[in-house]
Design a protein around this motif. Sequence first.
Motif, PDB file in Angstrom:
ATOM      1  N   TYR A 157       1.069  -1.257   0.151  1.00 20.62           N
ATOM      2  CA  TYR A 157       0.223  -0.087  -0.196  1.00 20.62           C
ATOM      3  C   TYR A 157       0.433   1.189  -0.012  1.00 20.62           C
ATOM      4  N   ILE A 158       1.645   1.486   0.258  1.00 18.86           N
ATOM      5  CA  ILE A 158       2.819   2.551   0.111  1.00 18.86           C
ATOM      6  C   ILE A 158       2.851   3.070  -1.055  1.00 18.86           C
ATOM      7  N   GLY A 159       3.249   2.622  -2.113  1.00 15.63           N
ATOM      8  CA  GLY A 159       3.258   3.388  -3.386  1.00 15.63           C
ATOM      9  C   GLY A 159       1.824   3.909  -2.872  1.00 15.63           C
ATOM     10  N   ILE A 160       0.609   3.335  -3.292  1.00 16.82           N
ATOM     11  CA  ILE A 160      -0.433   4.070  -3.213  1.00 16.82           C
ATOM     12  C   ILE A 160      -0.642   5.549  -2.527  1.00 16.82           C
ATOM     13  N   MET A 161      -0.760   5.224  -1.079  1.00 14.84           N
ATOM     14  CA  MET A 161      -0.322   6.148   0.061  1.00 14.84           C
ATOM     15  C   MET A 161       0.356   7.564  -0.307  1.00 14.84           C
ATOM     16  N   ASP A 162       1.578   6.962  -1.345  1.00 16.60           N
ATOM     17  CA  ASP A 162       2.685   7.640  -1.733  1.00 16.60           C
ATOM     18  C   ASP A 162       2.143   8.744  -3.468  1.00 16.60           C
ATOM     19  N   HIS A 163       0.967   8.326  -4.264  1.00 20.98           N
ATOM     20  CA  HIS A 163       0.521   8.573  -4.474  1.00 20.98           C
ATOM     21  C   HIS A 163      -0.800   9.335  -4.590  1.00 20.98           C
ATOM     22  N   ILE A 164      -1.694   9.630  -3.109  1.00 15.47           N
ATOM     23  CA  ILE A 164      -2.643  10.000  -2.721  1.00 15.47           C
ATOM     24  C   ILE A 164      -1.866  11.231  -2.096  1.00 15.47           C
ATOM     25  N   ALA A 165      -1.139  11.363  -1.307  1.00 16.84           N
ATOM     26  CA  ALA A 165      -0.092  12.157  -1.129  1.00 16.84           C
ATOM     27  C   ALA A 165      -0.028  12.891  -1.857  1.00 16.84           C
ATOM     28  N   GLN A 166       0.854  12.635  -2.926  1.00 15.44           N
ATOM     29  CA  GLN A 166       0.868  13.178  -3.722  1.00 15.44           C
ATOM     30  C   GLN A 166       0.078  14.724  -4.812  1.00 15.44           C
ATOM     31  N   VAL A 199       4.890   9.257   5.450  1.00 15.91           N
ATOM     32  CA  VAL A 199       4.396   9.986   4.220  1.00 15.91           C
ATOM     33  C   VAL A 199       3.935  10.964   3.984  1.00 15.91           C
ATOM     34  N   PHE A 200       3.351  11.307   4.759  1.00 15.37           N
ATOM     35  CA  PHE A 200       2.740  12.980   5.336  1.00 15.37           C
ATOM     36  C   PHE A 200       3.762  13.352   5.184  1.00 15.37           C
ATOM     37  N   MET A 201       4.741  13.207   6.136  1.00 15.09           N
ATOM     38  CA  MET A 201       5.699  14.160   6.415  1.00 15.09           C
ATOM     39  C   MET A 201       7.119  14.283   5.774  1.00 15.09           C
ATOM     40  N   HIS A 202       7.269  12.935   4.738  1.00 13.18           N
ATOM     41  CA  HIS A 202       8.531  13.036   3.534  1.00 13.18           C
ATOM     42  C   HIS A 202       7.531  14.171   2.875  1.00 13.18           C
TER      43      HIS A 202
END
Length: 482
Positions: A151-160, A441-444
């Motif tokens: 799910y990390i890639g999905i989280m990164d995509h949503i965060a972007q 992911v938010f902090m990044h």
Amino acid sequence: MEFFYVSLLSIFVLLVSLSLHFLFYKNKSGASHLSGPLPPGKTGWPVVGESLEFLSTGWKGHPEKFIFDRIAKYSSSVFRTHLLGEKAAVFCGANGNKFLFSNENKLVQSWWPSSVNKVFPSSTQTSSKEEAIKMRKMLPNFLKPEALQRYIGIMDHIAQRHFSDGWENKNEVKVFPLANRYTFWLACRLFLSVEDPNHVAKFAEPFNALASGLISIPIDLPGTPFNRAIKASNFIRKELVAIIKQRRTDLAEGKASPTQDILSHMLLTSDENGKFMTELDIADKILGLLIGGHDTASSACTFIVKFLAELPEIYEGVYKEQMEIANSKAPGELLNWDDIQKMKYSWNVACEVLRLAPPLQGAFREALTDFMYNGFSIPKGWKIYWSANSTHRNAEIFPEPQKFDPSRFEGSGPAPYTFVPFGGGPRMCPGKEYARLEILVFMHHLVKRFRFEKIIPDEKIVVNPMPIPEKGLPVRLYPHKA
């Protein structure tokens, strides 16, 4: 309307108090048949007890005051009180946490006010407590680290997308509403595969009404927060049933994957008797998951921004770590599990935020039987409250407890049962690892894009029931130069 509500509430409390006054005092000894005395303390006013003082310390931003004032007054790590209409004992410190977490479903069990069942009525005629037990058996496969890696890639995509839509090209933003939007968007995507911002936004307002009314006085009359919460719950459940019906069709036609999210799993998994959940039953469970999956994390993300804005040296440490990761990525490459594992200092910072501003202030248990604790009798049926602040802000456990010091979490970290932002024992939050990922992911994305400063330097913090800056934490953004 607000004056009417307050007046109505006052009359209601007065009538209930008078009607139960005699019964209350007739039974106040409660535990006379047990071998030891009740814990020291007082029960306050009939029915109301000490609930107003308990809640008002949170409204004033210092929920720990209710706990520490009584620890000092009674020289005891357990004291009695009367909260939310129930006789209660408050267990404090690491020993109290250990006792409760170790005796889950033996001497104590989880407890919610009856009002929760009215906001979350189960279609199976069982209590919220029983439904939660079923849910906890189902979640681990989805929320364990191995499963979350994908799910990390999905989280990164949503965060972007979130930072692009809500933060970039703006001079000032309010952090809490944005953090709320981010964590809710993630929960909708990962639990339901709903990613369209317009579809997500359709749920957002009723979810806010539901969350605000969940812990309000349970008076179901037009205009009250409790009434709005029930209406919001019904609306969301109806929308969820429509999504569930469509998913059932998509699964049958091969248009959806059996493993794509928790919704598919619920539709295709039977219980030990071979029985499948109904659509309304699944809607009940998804509703609870969506609330649990974003509310606490949005509070944590908000306070991370607050402390990073106040402490430039801490910001620099997080920025350095996150930019090393960002600079190691190819253009367009998403974050992965290895990147998350490198965010050690960032997670120490997040943990220190969770220590000072725990989204979960504490929780209630119910005594399943009479038992003794520290020489005091705890009668069957009493409610027991544990408080995160009783250890998080204890100088004997965390020296200089008001000081922000991420090094507390280096090495083996705090002693067992002292750092409890996610609870502990069998009742530990099953979404702990999920929360870690969405926070990191938010902090990044936050520090990679901006420096920021608080617009209201001394903004008041309100705890009701989670800590939230009173004005939503407005900040001024300073984008990094390319």
